[in-house]
Design a protein around this motif. Structure first.
Motif, PDB file in Angstrom:
ATOM      1  N   ALA A 198       0.808  -1.218   0.000  1.00 41.39           N
ATOM      2  CA  ALA A 198       0.000   0.000   0.000  1.00 41.39           C
ATOM      3  C   ALA A 198       0.846   1.275   0.000  1.00 41.39           C
ATOM      4  O   ALA A 198       0.303   2.376   0.110  1.00 41.39           O
ATOM      5  N   HIS A 199       2.159   1.125  -0.142  1.00 40.42           N
ATOM      6  CA  HIS A 199       3.040   2.277   0.010  1.00 40.42           C
ATOM      7  C   HIS A 199       3.909   2.497  -1.227  1.00 40.42           C
ATOM      8  O   HIS A 199       4.088   1.609  -2.056  1.00 40.42           O
ATOM      9  N   THR A 200       4.460   3.701  -1.306  1.00 39.57           N
ATOM     10  CA  THR A 200       5.448   4.033  -2.338  1.00 39.57           C
ATOM     11  C   THR A 200       6.819   3.590  -1.860  1.00 39.57           C
ATOM     12  O   THR A 200       7.221   3.914  -0.732  1.00 39.57           O
ATOM     13  N   LEU A 201       7.519   2.851  -2.696  1.00 36.39           N
ATOM     14  CA  LEU A 201       8.884   2.461  -2.377  1.00 36.39           C
ATOM     15  C   LEU A 201       9.846   3.449  -3.042  1.00 36.39           C
ATOM     16  O   LEU A 201       9.688   3.802  -4.214  1.00 36.39           O
ATOM     17  N   LEU A 202      10.823   3.885  -2.283  1.00 35.32           N
ATOM     18  CA  LEU A 202      11.835   4.824  -2.765  1.00 35.32           C
ATOM     19  C   LEU A 202      13.087   4.056  -3.134  1.00 35.32           C
ATOM     20  O   LEU A 202      13.508   3.162  -2.399  1.00 35.32           O
ATOM     21  N   GLN A 203      13.691   4.405  -4.259  1.00 32.30           N
ATOM     22  CA  GLN A 203      14.812   3.617  -4.745  1.00 32.30           C
ATOM     23  C   GLN A 203      15.793   4.485  -5.524  1.00 32.30           C
ATOM     24  O   GLN A 203      15.438   5.551  -6.018  1.00 32.30           O
ATOM     25  N   THR A 204      17.007   3.999  -5.637  1.00 27.87           N
ATOM     26  CA  THR A 204      17.933   4.545  -6.610  1.00 27.87           C
ATOM     27  C   THR A 204      17.732   3.782  -7.909  1.00 27.87           C
ATOM     28  O   THR A 204      17.207   2.666  -7.908  1.00 27.87           O
ATOM     29  N   GLY A 205      18.135   4.380  -9.035  1.00 27.26           N
ATOM     30  CA  GLY A 205      17.890   3.766 -10.330  1.00 27.26           C
ATOM     31  C   GLY A 205      18.534   2.407 -10.446  1.00 27.26           C
ATOM     32  O   GLY A 205      19.676   2.195 -10.013  1.00 27.26           O
ATOM     33  N   SER A 206      17.809   1.457 -11.033  1.00 32.80           N
ATOM     34  CA  SER A 206      18.355   0.124 -11.256  1.00 32.80           C
ATOM     35  C   SER A 206      19.327   0.164 -12.418  1.00 32.80           C
ATOM     36  O   SER A 206      19.303   1.089 -13.232  1.00 32.80           O
ATOM     37  N   PRO A 207      20.239  -0.823 -12.536  1.00 37.77           N
ATOM     38  CA  PRO A 207      21.228  -0.792 -13.605  1.00 37.77           C
ATOM     39  C   PRO A 207      20.629  -0.656 -14.999  1.00 37.77           C
ATOM     40  O   PRO A 207      21.213  -0.030 -15.866  1.00 37.77           O
ATOM     41  N   LEU A 208      19.464  -1.227 -15.220  1.00 33.31           N
ATOM     42  CA  LEU A 208      18.843  -1.171 -16.536  1.00 33.31           C
ATOM     43  C   LEU A 208      17.846  -0.030 -16.664  1.00 33.31           C
ATOM     44  O   LEU A 208      17.248   0.165 -17.716  1.00 33.31           O
ATOM     45  N   GLY A 209      17.640   0.687 -15.568  1.00 28.70           N
ATOM     46  CA  GLY A 209      16.746   1.837 -15.603  1.00 28.70           C
ATOM     47  C   GLY A 209      15.273   1.484 -15.492  1.00 28.70           C
ATOM     48  O   GLY A 209      14.423   2.351 -15.537  1.00 28.70           O
ATOM     49  N   VAL A 210      14.943   0.209 -15.342  1.00 30.08           N
ATOM     50  CA  VAL A 210      13.538  -0.193 -15.227  1.00 30.08           C
ATOM     51  C   VAL A 210      13.432  -1.243 -14.133  1.00 30.08           C
ATOM     52  O   VAL A 210      14.392  -1.910 -13.778  1.00 30.08           O
TER      53      VAL A 210
ATOM     54  N   VAL B 203       6.383   3.490  -7.204  1.00 27.04           N
ATOM     55  CA  VAL B 203       7.840   3.509  -7.028  1.00 27.04           C
ATOM     56  C   VAL B 203       8.343   4.892  -7.415  1.00 27.04           C
ATOM     57  O   VAL B 203       7.952   5.444  -8.444  1.00 27.04           O
ATOM     58  N   LEU B 204       9.177   5.466  -6.572  1.00 24.07           N
ATOM     59  CA  LEU B 204       9.784   6.767  -6.835  1.00 24.07           C
ATOM     60  C   LEU B 204      11.288   6.551  -6.939  1.00 24.07           C
ATOM     61  O   LEU B 204      11.915   6.040  -6.007  1.00 24.07           O
ATOM     62  N   THR B 205      11.861   6.931  -8.078  1.00 32.33           N
ATOM     63  CA  THR B 205      13.255   6.600  -8.369  1.00 32.33           C
ATOM     64  C   THR B 205      14.115   7.856  -8.423  1.00 32.33           C
ATOM     65  O   THR B 205      13.717   8.865  -9.005  1.00 32.33           O
ATOM     66  N   PHE B 206      15.307   7.762  -7.835  1.00 33.37           N
ATOM     67  CA  PHE B 206      16.277   8.858  -7.815  1.00 33.37           C
ATOM     68  C   PHE B 206      17.598   8.357  -8.378  1.00 33.37           C
ATOM     69  O   PHE B 206      17.880   7.164  -8.342  1.00 33.37           O
TER      70      PHE B 206
END
Length: 305
Positions: A190-202, A225-228
C-alpha cells in the motif's frame, strides 16, 4: 628547419588529452571540462599533429589508446597530479595542508560530513576537500589522496571500513498512518517504495529485490515507485514522508537515533557490500593524509556491530 623535438605541446592540449584518455570518450571528457565534444576532438587532433603520431584508435562508438597514447597518458597523468598538489598548497592560506578525498554522495552526506568537524578540530591547519560522486576517480591521476569506495565485501579493494545492511525506513508520520499501516512487510503493497535507479533503468532495483526475497515476498508489488539517481534523494524523500526507503546502515543510523527516520520492521539484511578505504601510496606518506586515513578507520571501529 625542423621543430625542436623537446618542445612541449601547450598545457591545455595535454590536459584535454588526459581527460579523454582517462574517460576513453571525447563526449565524457567534454562534459568534465565544460567544452563541446567537437572542441575536445579538435584539441586532441592538434596534439596529434604537434607530436606527429596518433594517440587514439578511433572505432565505431569507441576509443582506445595507441601505444604512444598510453605512454603519454601515464606521463601526463602523473605530472598533472603533481601540479594540482603544488597549486593547492600554494593557494592554501598560511601553507595549510590540503587532503583530497573522494567518495559516494551517500557516504559523504550521511556518514562523513556529520563527523568531520571532530577531525578538523583535532587537526588545526589541515583542510579537507571532498569530492562526492558516483564516478570512480583515479587517485594519483586526478589529484586525490584518499578514496572511500563502495563495493562487494568479497574482493573489495582497499582496507574494509564497515559492511552494509539494509532495513526499510520511513518518516515517523508515515508509520503512524491508520489508513495505511506498516506493521508487516506485506503492508508495503500500500506504500510508495523509494529507490535509486536500477542498472537497466527499469523495474525493481537489486537492493529491494534482495530484501523482499529475504523476507519471503519476492513478488510484492508496491502502490508506486519513486526513483532517484542517487541515495541522497532517496533519504530526502523518506524524511519528507513520501514513501519507504531501504535504509543503508550504518549510513542512516544517525537519522534513526534522532527519530527523524524509523524502522517499521525489526531486523536488517546484509547486502554483501561495504565501504573500503584506499590511499594513494605517495600521498599516504604525508602526515595529514595518514591522519585522516587513521581517523576514518577509528570512526569505523567505533560503530555498533
Amino acid at each position: 628547419m625542423q621543430d625542436d623535438p623537446q618542445k612541449l605541446p601547450p598545457l591545455d592540449l595535454l590536459s584535454t588529452f588526459e581527460a579523454a584518455a582517462r574517460q576513453l570518450s571525447f563526449t565524457l571528457a567534454a562534459r568534465e571540462l565544460f567544452l563541446t565534444q567537437s572542441a575536445v576532438s579538435r584539441q586532441v587532433a592538434l596534439l596529434e599533429a604537434h607530436l606527429g603520431v596518433a594517440l587514439f584508435k578511433r572505432r565505431h562508438r569507441a576509443l582506445d589508446l595507441t601505444d604512444e597514447g598510453r605512454r603519454l597518458h601515464e606521463a601526463v597523468r602523473g605530472v598533472l597530479a603533481q601540479l594540482r598538489r603544488v597549486v593547492a598548497e600554494i593557494r592554501a592560506p598560511r601553507r595549510r595542508e590540503v587532503v583530497a578525498l573522494t567518495t559516494t554522495p551517500g557516504l559523504a552526506s550521511l556518514w562523513l560530513i556529520p563527523r568531520l568537524s571532530a577531525f578538523l578540530a583535532a587537526h588545526p591547519g589541515v583542510d579537507v576537500r571532498i569530492d562526492a560522486t558516483l564516478e570512480r576517480r583515479q587517485l594519483g591521476g586526478e589529484g586525490f589522496d584518499i578514496a572511500v569506495r563502495y563495493g562487494p565485501v568479497l574482493g573489495g579493494e582497499g582496507t574494509p571500513l564497515f559492511e552494509e545492511s539494509m532495513q526499510p525506513v520511513c518518516a515517523p508520520a508515515l508509520l503512524r498512518s491508520a489508513a495505511r499501516p506498516l506493521k508487516h512487510a506485506r503492508d508495503l503493497r500500500a506504500h510508495t517504495l523509494l529507490q535509486t535507479g536500477s542498472p537497466l533503468g527499469v523495474g525493481m532495483p537489486m537492493e529491494w529485490q534482495s530484501w523482499l526475497q529475504a523476507v519471503g515476498l519476492p513478488e510484492l508489488e508496491p502502490a508506486a515507485v519513486l526513483t532517484f539517481n542517487n541515495y541522497d534523494g532517496v533519504v530526502a524523500a523518506a524524511l519528507a514522508g513520501q514513501g519507504v526507503a531501504l535504509g543503508r546502515r550504518p549510513l542512516v543510523d544517525t537519522l534513526l537515533r534522532a527519530r527523524k527516520l524509523v524502522a517499521p520492521f525489526k531486523g536488517a539484511t546484509a547486502s554483501a557490500r561495504g565501504y573500503f578505504l584506499v590511499g594513494e601510496p605517495e600521498a599516504m606518506t604525508r602526515p595529514a593524509v595518514a591522519a585522516l586515513a587513521g581517523w576514518l578507520l577509528e570512526q569505523a571501529r567505533t560503530l555498533p556491530r
